[in-house]
Design a protein around this motif. Sequence first.
Motif, PDB file in Angstrom:
ATOM      1  N   ASN A 311       4.979   3.599  -7.556  1.00  0.00           N
ATOM      2  CA  ASN A 311       4.923   3.709  -9.105  1.00  0.00           C
ATOM      3  C   ASN A 311       3.452   2.629  -9.591  1.00  0.00           C
ATOM      4  OD1 ASN A 311       7.098   4.783  -8.800  1.00  0.00           O
ATOM      5  ND2 ASN A 311       8.603   3.461  -9.545  1.00  0.00           N
ATOM      6  N   GLY A 312       2.266   2.690  -8.799  1.00  0.00           N
ATOM      7  CA  GLY A 312       1.458   2.023  -9.212  1.00  0.00           C
ATOM      8  C   GLY A 312       1.096   0.374  -8.579  1.00  0.00           C
ATOM      9  N   TYR A 313       1.992   0.283  -8.162  1.00  0.00           N
ATOM     10  CA  TYR A 313       2.341  -1.472  -7.306  1.00  0.00           C
ATOM     11  C   TYR A 313       1.991  -1.366  -5.813  1.00  0.00           C
ATOM     12  CZ  TYR A 313       3.779  -2.240 -11.717  1.00  0.00           C
ATOM     13  OH  TYR A 313       3.795  -2.629 -13.412  1.00  0.00           O
ATOM     14  N   ASP A 314       0.567  -2.021  -5.324  1.00  0.00           N
ATOM     15  CA  ASP A 314       0.336  -1.929  -4.407  1.00  0.00           C
ATOM     16  C   ASP A 314       1.230  -2.381  -3.323  1.00  0.00           C
ATOM     17  OD1 ASP A 314      -1.885  -0.092  -4.525  1.00  0.00           O
ATOM     18  OD2 ASP A 314      -3.526  -2.246  -5.074  1.00  0.00           O
ATOM     19  N   PHE A 315       2.161  -1.534  -2.446  1.00  0.00           N
ATOM     20  CA  PHE A 315       2.758  -2.536  -1.309  1.00  0.00           C
ATOM     21  C   PHE A 315       2.264  -2.845   0.039  1.00  0.00           C
ATOM     22  CE2 PHE A 315       6.517  -2.196   1.178  1.00  0.00           C
ATOM     23  CZ  PHE A 315       7.443  -2.800   0.278  1.00  0.00           C
ATOM     24  N   SER A 316       2.760  -4.122   0.883  1.00  0.00           N
ATOM     25  CA  SER A 316       2.601  -3.531   1.988  1.00  0.00           C
ATOM     26  C   SER A 316       3.566  -3.534   2.746  1.00  0.00           C
ATOM     27  CB  SER A 316       1.259  -5.026   2.108  1.00  0.00           C
ATOM     28  OG  SER A 316       0.025  -4.731   1.180  1.00  0.00           O
ATOM     29  N   PRO A 317       4.471  -2.699   3.544  1.00  0.00           N
ATOM     30  CA  PRO A 317       5.283  -2.563   3.665  1.00  0.00           C
ATOM     31  C   PRO A 317       5.171  -3.725   5.566  1.00  0.00           C
ATOM     32  CG  PRO A 317       4.052  -1.580   5.245  1.00  0.00           C
ATOM     33  CD  PRO A 317       3.182  -1.575   3.981  1.00  0.00           C
ATOM     34  N   VAL A 318       6.742  -4.028   5.329  1.00  0.00           N
ATOM     35  CA  VAL A 318       6.492  -5.060   6.845  1.00  0.00           C
ATOM     36  C   VAL A 318       8.165  -5.049   6.984  1.00  0.00           C
ATOM     37  CG1 VAL A 318       6.902  -7.678   7.372  1.00  0.00           C
ATOM     38  CG2 VAL A 318       5.432  -7.008   6.444  1.00  0.00           C
TER      39      VAL A 318
END
Lengths: 342, 180
Positions: A311-318
């Motif tokens: 949705n346009g936001y950078d996400f870093s999975p943990v």
Amino acid sequence: MSLDQNLRTMLRERAESVTATPVVPERTVRRVRMRKALSAGGALTVVAAVAVAGTFAVRSAVSTDASPVQPAERGGQESEQKSITRQVEIISQMADAINARDTDAFIDLFARDGVFNPGGGFADSSIPAAPLPVANAGAMNPPKVPVVELVRAWMAINDAWGLQAEVEVCDTMSGPISRFFGRTDVRIECEVRARRHNLSLEIIEGWNFEFDGTELLAWNLSRPFTLYELLELNPPDRTLPLGYDGLEAWEEWLKTNRPEAAARYLNPRSEGCQGGNWATEDDERICQEAWDEAGRSRLLFLGAERGWSINGYDFSPVGYIPYDPAYADEIQASIQAYLDER
Amino acid sequence: MGRTLADRTIGVWVGQSSRGELGEFYATHANSAKRLAYLLTGDKELSEDITQDAFVKVAGRLAGLRKQEAAAAYLRQTIVNLSRSHFRRRQVERAYLRREAGVHPTEAVEPRDVLAADVLWKELQRLAYRQRCAVVLRYYEDLSEQQTADLLGCSVGAVKALTNRAMEQLRANVRSEVRS
């Protein structure tokens, strides 16, 4: 005397130097009572509806003395039971909101300064990879974008994998333990059957709640540095075909049979403790020991090499699902092909 | 001499919910549970917390248990697990907070019984948790290697190794302490 004998003697003497509180402490009785209200085998909403009516029946089941309940005590119990009822409702409603992908309902369940841990970090948050303030009010470091947008993005991740959460059993834990709030008065840990239908994956997660009365202060998934340990990666009684071991088996199958797809879909996990900017070597050693002890739960230590944009936001999975949800449809088809071939 | 959890069998409380049964169950097992927790953690206050946590958990989980003798084992397992969790949680969280804050630790203060002058006791507390656990279960609870392995979730060989290393360390350190 040999070391063995000395050791036995010392242990006996040390042990006998402590005695437990002679009768069940009232606090323990209250916690057992709350647990009974919270543990309803997947029928939390029903429990919530009947909990007030069941106050005294529940109490009689765990009472430790035969004295009659005094009016003032009864008033306290009713108040406490109302808190329990509301807490049960909130836990149940949270699962409902997530299952319905209802961002507004989800946010409304939190206190104004409540926090949740989304299982990763948004790059636009001022505190990535840490719990996210649900409402900006009261937050020391409000994120740069409206939280509702980030929660919506997180909901989209859940939607991509077809998450269906079912709260199975909850337990209250002792002590106001929280890194975030001094006013937490109860911490509740729940076992949640998490079915991600588009991955054919079913595991049991730990969902952890901190309350001040009926205010939800914090919610997070089982994570390495909170060390709540409710997690079953391979539940034997699952209804979906894959536990976590099965998902890893699909990854291996994919690497062998569809290497190009594997390169796109799979997101290598990073190591847990190395290069972690630890304050001391001792801290890194402690992390390493926890890593070694964690067994399969060590997956909760792991980040992934690549983040993604949702949705346009950078996400870093943990955590344990590092795949980019942009590939959800393709991954679902691939897993189905694997299951058909298996 | 106090009885250990291994000596005991559970009363009539398991699987029932009539008035006073929690109290009876507690009266039978609380001392043994707290003593085991104390030996595993070396901390009297923490051992009380762990004991209460264990009873809350056991009270909720034993309703369907048919073999009554399994209850004592379940309580012991819960004490071992909770002790490990508390110990590890505190250690790891402390390290994590230091990392987040970017600060180096000041003198670490371990939760140690300040009256513990006994060298062997102090050295026991210095063992890694799993080593200490193996020693306590073998030498205090008098569990077999197989029972200890089941409790720790490891092989019998691992229990032997844990116990041997722990005893070697205790022997060496006690000797060194006494000399100094």
